[in-house]
Design a protein around this motif. Structure first.
Motif, PDB file in Angstrom:
ATOM      1  N   HIS A 162      41.552  41.039  35.845  1.00 36.15           N
ATOM      2  CA  HIS A 162      41.438  39.623  36.183  1.00 36.15           C
ATOM      3  C   HIS A 162      41.570  39.480  37.697  1.00 36.15           C
ATOM      4  O   HIS A 162      41.835  40.454  38.413  1.00 36.15           O
ATOM      5  CB  HIS A 162      42.467  38.755  35.437  1.00 36.15           C
ATOM      6  CG  HIS A 162      43.890  39.008  35.828  1.00 36.15           C
ATOM      7  ND1 HIS A 162      44.594  38.191  36.674  1.00 36.15           N
ATOM      8  CD2 HIS A 162      44.746  40.001  35.490  1.00 36.15           C
ATOM      9  CE1 HIS A 162      45.821  38.662  36.839  1.00 36.15           C
ATOM     10  NE2 HIS A 162      45.942  39.754  36.136  1.00 36.15           N
ATOM     11  N   GLN A 163      41.374  38.290  38.205  1.00 38.52           N
ATOM     12  CA  GLN A 163      41.237  38.104  39.648  1.00 38.52           C
ATOM     13  C   GLN A 163      42.539  38.288  40.426  1.00 38.52           C
ATOM     14  O   GLN A 163      42.508  38.372  41.657  1.00 38.52           O
ATOM     15  CB  GLN A 163      40.650  36.731  39.942  1.00 38.52           C
ATOM     16  CG  GLN A 163      41.495  35.569  39.447  1.00 38.52           C
ATOM     17  CD  GLN A 163      40.791  34.230  39.611  1.00 38.52           C
ATOM     18  OE1 GLN A 163      39.666  34.170  40.080  1.00 38.52           O
ATOM     19  NE2 GLN A 163      41.460  33.158  39.217  1.00 38.52           N
ATOM     20  N   HIS A 164      43.667  38.359  39.741  1.00 39.91           N
ATOM     21  CA  HIS A 164      44.949  38.564  40.426  1.00 39.91           C
ATOM     22  C   HIS A 164      45.579  39.896  40.044  1.00 39.91           C
ATOM     23  O   HIS A 164      46.809  40.038  40.058  1.00 39.91           O
ATOM     24  CB  HIS A 164      45.906  37.410  40.121  1.00 39.91           C
ATOM     25  CG  HIS A 164      45.441  36.085  40.636  1.00 39.91           C
ATOM     26  ND1 HIS A 164      45.327  35.816  41.980  1.00 39.91           N
ATOM     27  CD2 HIS A 164      45.024  34.971  39.977  1.00 39.91           C
ATOM     28  CE1 HIS A 164      44.874  34.578  42.142  1.00 39.91           C
ATOM     29  NE2 HIS A 164      44.678  34.049  40.958  1.00 39.91           N
ATOM     30  N   MET A 165      44.746  40.882  39.722  1.00 39.45           N
ATOM     31  CA  MET A 165      45.291  42.171  39.300  1.00 39.45           C
ATOM     32  C   MET A 165      45.720  43.032  40.489  1.00 39.45           C
ATOM     33  O   MET A 165      46.033  44.214  40.324  1.00 39.45           O
ATOM     34  CB  MET A 165      44.289  42.914  38.425  1.00 39.45           C
ATOM     35  CG  MET A 165      43.005  43.332  39.095  1.00 39.45           C
ATOM     36  SD  MET A 165      41.858  44.119  37.913  1.00 39.45           S
ATOM     37  CE  MET A 165      42.811  45.524  37.329  1.00 39.45           C
ATOM     38  N   GLY A 166      45.774  42.453  41.692  1.00 42.24           N
ATOM     39  CA  GLY A 166      46.358  43.159  42.824  1.00 42.24           C
ATOM     40  C   GLY A 166      47.778  43.606  42.529  1.00 42.24           C
ATOM     41  O   GLY A 166      48.232  44.635  43.054  1.00 42.24           O
ATOM     42  N   GLU A 167      48.490  42.862  41.670  1.00 44.51           N
ATOM     43  CA  GLU A 167      49.867  43.237  41.333  1.00 44.51           C
ATOM     44  C   GLU A 167      49.923  44.592  40.633  1.00 44.51           C
ATOM     45  O   GLU A 167      50.891  45.345  40.792  1.00 44.51           O
ATOM     46  CB  GLU A 167      50.515  42.152  40.463  1.00 44.51           C
ATOM     47  CG  GLU A 167      49.833  41.909  39.125  1.00 44.51           C
ATOM     48  CD  GLU A 167      50.381  40.691  38.395  1.00 44.51           C
ATOM     49  OE1 GLU A 167      51.060  39.862  39.033  1.00 44.51           O
ATOM     50  OE2 GLU A 167      50.110  40.553  37.177  1.00 44.51           O
ATOM     51  N   TRP A 168      48.885  44.904  39.866  1.00 50.81           N
ATOM     52  CA  TRP A 168      48.845  46.208  39.199  1.00 50.81           C
ATOM     53  C   TRP A 168      48.627  47.330  40.207  1.00 50.81           C
ATOM     54  O   TRP A 168      49.261  48.381  40.136  1.00 50.81           O
ATOM     55  CB  TRP A 168      47.740  46.226  38.147  1.00 50.81           C
ATOM     56  CG  TRP A 168      47.450  47.606  37.629  1.00 50.81           C
ATOM     57  CD1 TRP A 168      46.379  48.397  37.925  1.00 50.81           C
ATOM     58  CD2 TRP A 168      48.266  48.371  36.738  1.00 50.81           C
ATOM     59  NE1 TRP A 168      46.463  49.608  37.283  1.00 50.81           N
ATOM     60  CE2 TRP A 168      47.618  49.623  36.544  1.00 50.81           C
ATOM     61  CE3 TRP A 168      49.484  48.143  36.092  1.00 50.81           C
ATOM     62  CZ2 TRP A 168      48.156  50.612  35.725  1.00 50.81           C
ATOM     63  CZ3 TRP A 168      50.005  49.128  35.281  1.00 50.81           C
ATOM     64  CH2 TRP A 168      49.353  50.350  35.104  1.00 50.81           C
ATOM     65  N   TYR A 169      47.733  47.111  41.171  1.00 53.46           N
ATOM     66  CA  TYR A 169      47.431  48.153  42.153  1.00 53.46           C
ATOM     67  C   TYR A 169      48.629  48.427  43.073  1.00 53.46           C
ATOM     68  O   TYR A 169      48.884  49.584  43.433  1.00 53.46           O
ATOM     69  CB  TYR A 169      46.207  47.766  42.974  1.00 53.46           C
ATOM     70  CG  TYR A 169      44.913  47.868  42.208  1.00 53.46           C
ATOM     71  CD1 TYR A 169      44.336  49.106  41.937  1.00 53.46           C
ATOM     72  CD2 TYR A 169      44.260  46.728  41.745  1.00 53.46           C
ATOM     73  CE1 TYR A 169      43.145  49.211  41.237  1.00 53.46           C
ATOM     74  CE2 TYR A 169      43.073  46.818  41.042  1.00 53.46           C
ATOM     75  CZ  TYR A 169      42.518  48.063  40.779  1.00 53.46           C
ATOM     76  OH  TYR A 169      41.343  48.154  40.077  1.00 53.46           O
TER      77      TYR A 169
END
Length: 479
Positions: A134-141
């Motif tokens: 999803h568009q806020h999956m920066g938290e996963w990276y």
């Protein structure tokens, strides 16, 4: 018999030298003096020549000769390299990542999957879980970056430590944006999950931690990419460095450019890998997204009314789906400009889709804040148009039609240079840039920690805020 002493004669003075007239004193030289002078000049010349030869030898030896000592002694060379690596690592900011209870990380992935029927319950092996795109999956990276071995974190501006006592900063790896959408699109009646309860439980856990209490959370980093993430408890975590997409939902005493970091959305369409070109982009302006938004996003409906009848302009209503992403990829990769109006908050995912597509962004959002602006001059990669000007019939299209193909190519070349900054899975991309900006906050964090220790707290009805005001005026146009 008495003898009379002989009288002692006075010492004889040397005979006077013949005088030489002054006019001849420097002209008449003997052969011996001439030889002495020539010998002195020869010595000086030889000394200067010797010094010159030594200087040339030193220059050549320094800049053109290989380092003999290092090659001759491999052990010395290896030791020097190790010392250099130690010094480099010690200069990096040290980050400790909390081992949060499972319900704040992998537990949220499980809840998201169970809400959609993918899982019937928790799994024993978390490596089986896949973080949903999803568009806020920066938290996963960002979480994955610190979860991996340090040897794989090549080029990172921060170093991971396992001892919290050594840490400069503390990362709280909660999946706050995913938590918001656990129940979205799922059968809510069959599955109950509360994002607000998760927020409360997380802060209660944090407030029990020694290192959070030590500095009231100022040296902690929390990612809240979605503008609505962690809003319920924001007043309790506002001292931390927040990683946010914008400040649209935050008060000035909660978030600012001074203490926080603006991060990019995770782009949802395929990256354009070709070279900058204009001849294969036949559409002048492209937009595909939700037409109806709240607050600042209301401009979208106005722009639809103005642009939908324009020639070589594609503007469509669309929502997040696999089919929409395919259509958006095709549209952005074949368009010269991509429209980026405000959403519910000043920023939106399509700006970053446009950047990785080499589609020149046309930003119509007067209060937008942008990531990595200390190293990126967005005027080189985007066109900024003030909202009031963009909604005048004919203004936006006439402005874009006046841009020459050569100028568009210049924009595309600059976009190509900065593409990596907005790609989360790039080895030297968004994650490294986020940590670089976080590490630059450390001096300010130390200042605020020490100020807190010596300031006298005063009650006030006005918020005490050390922040940088956001841009509320906008630009008429950047062209």
């Amino acid at each position: 018999m008495n003898r009379k002493p002989k009288p002692i004669s006075p010492p004889m003075s040397p005979p006077p030298l013949p005088s030489i007239p002054n006019s001849q004193s420097h002209k008449t030289l003997t052969p011996i003096s001439l030889m002495a002078r020539k010998s002195s000049l020869l010595k000086q010349t030889l000394i200067v020549l010797a010094l010159f030869i030594l200087a040339v030898y030193a220059f050549v030896n320094t800049f053109f000769s290989p380092p003999v000592a290092a090659d001759a002694d491999p052990a010395f060379n290896k030791l020097s390299q190790q010392n250099s690596n130690i010094e480099f690592k010690s200069s990096k900011v040290k980050v400790y990542m909390y081992n949060l209870p499972r319900k704040f990380t992998y537990g949220i992935i499980e809840q998201h999957s169970m809400a959609r029927g993918g899982l019937v319950g928790p799994v024993a092996d978390v490596s089986m879980l896949k973080y949903p795109g999803h568009q806020h999956m920066g938290e996963w990276y960002v979480f994955s970056d610190l979860s991996g071995p340090e040897s794989e974190r090549v080029g990172s501006p921060v170093v991971k430590v396992t001892d919290p006592g050594e840490a400069d900063l503390f990362f709280v790896p909660v999946f706050s944006s995913l938590s918001l959408v656990v129940n979205v699109g799922g059968p809510a009646a069959a599955h109950r999950y509360s994002d607000e309860e998760m927020q409360e439980e997380l802060v209660e856990w944090l407030e029990q931690q020694e290192y959070w209490r030590r500095n009231n959370g100022r040296d902690h980093v929390i990612i809240a990419g979605d503008p609505n993430a962690m809003l319920r408890v924001m007043d309790r975590i506002k001292n931390a460095v927040l990683l946010v997409s914008d400040f649209g939902r935050l008060r000035v005493d909660q978030g600012s450019l001074v203490k926080d970091v603006v991060i990019p959305y995770s782009h949802r369409i395929n990256t354009y890998t070709g070279d900058p070109r204009v001849d294969n982009r036949n559409t002048l302006l492209f937009f595909m997204g939700n037409r109806y938004r709240k607050e600042g996003g209301k401009i979208r409906d106005l722009l639809f009314n103005i642009l939908e009848t324009e020639e070589d302009v594609v503007i469509k209503h669309g929502t997040q789906s696999r089919e929409s992403r395919r259509a958006a990829t095709q549209g952005m990769h074949t368009s010269k400009f991509c429209l980026n109006p405000a959403g519910d908050t000043p920023s939106a995912c399509r700006l970053f889709d446009a950047i990785v597509s080499l589609c020149v962004p046309v930003i119509v959002s007067d209060s937008i804040e942008l990531p990595f602006e200390d190293v990126i001059d967005y005027r080189k990669i985007a066109v900024f148009v003030e909202t009031s000007a963009a909604t005048k019939p004919g203004f936006l299209i006439s402005t874009l039609r006046a841009v020459t193909p050569d100028r568009i190519l210049e924009y595309q070349r600059e976009l190509k240079k900065v593409q990596r900054y907005f790609i989360y899975d790039h080895p030297n991309g968004a994650v490294n840039e986020i940590w670089r900006e976080v590490s630059q906050k450390l001096p300010l964090i130390k200042i605020m920690i020490n100020r807190d220790k010596r300031l006298v707290r005063r009650e006030s009805s006005e918020p005490v805020c050390s922040s940088l005001c956001t841009n509320q005026s906008g630009l008429i146009t950047s062209l």
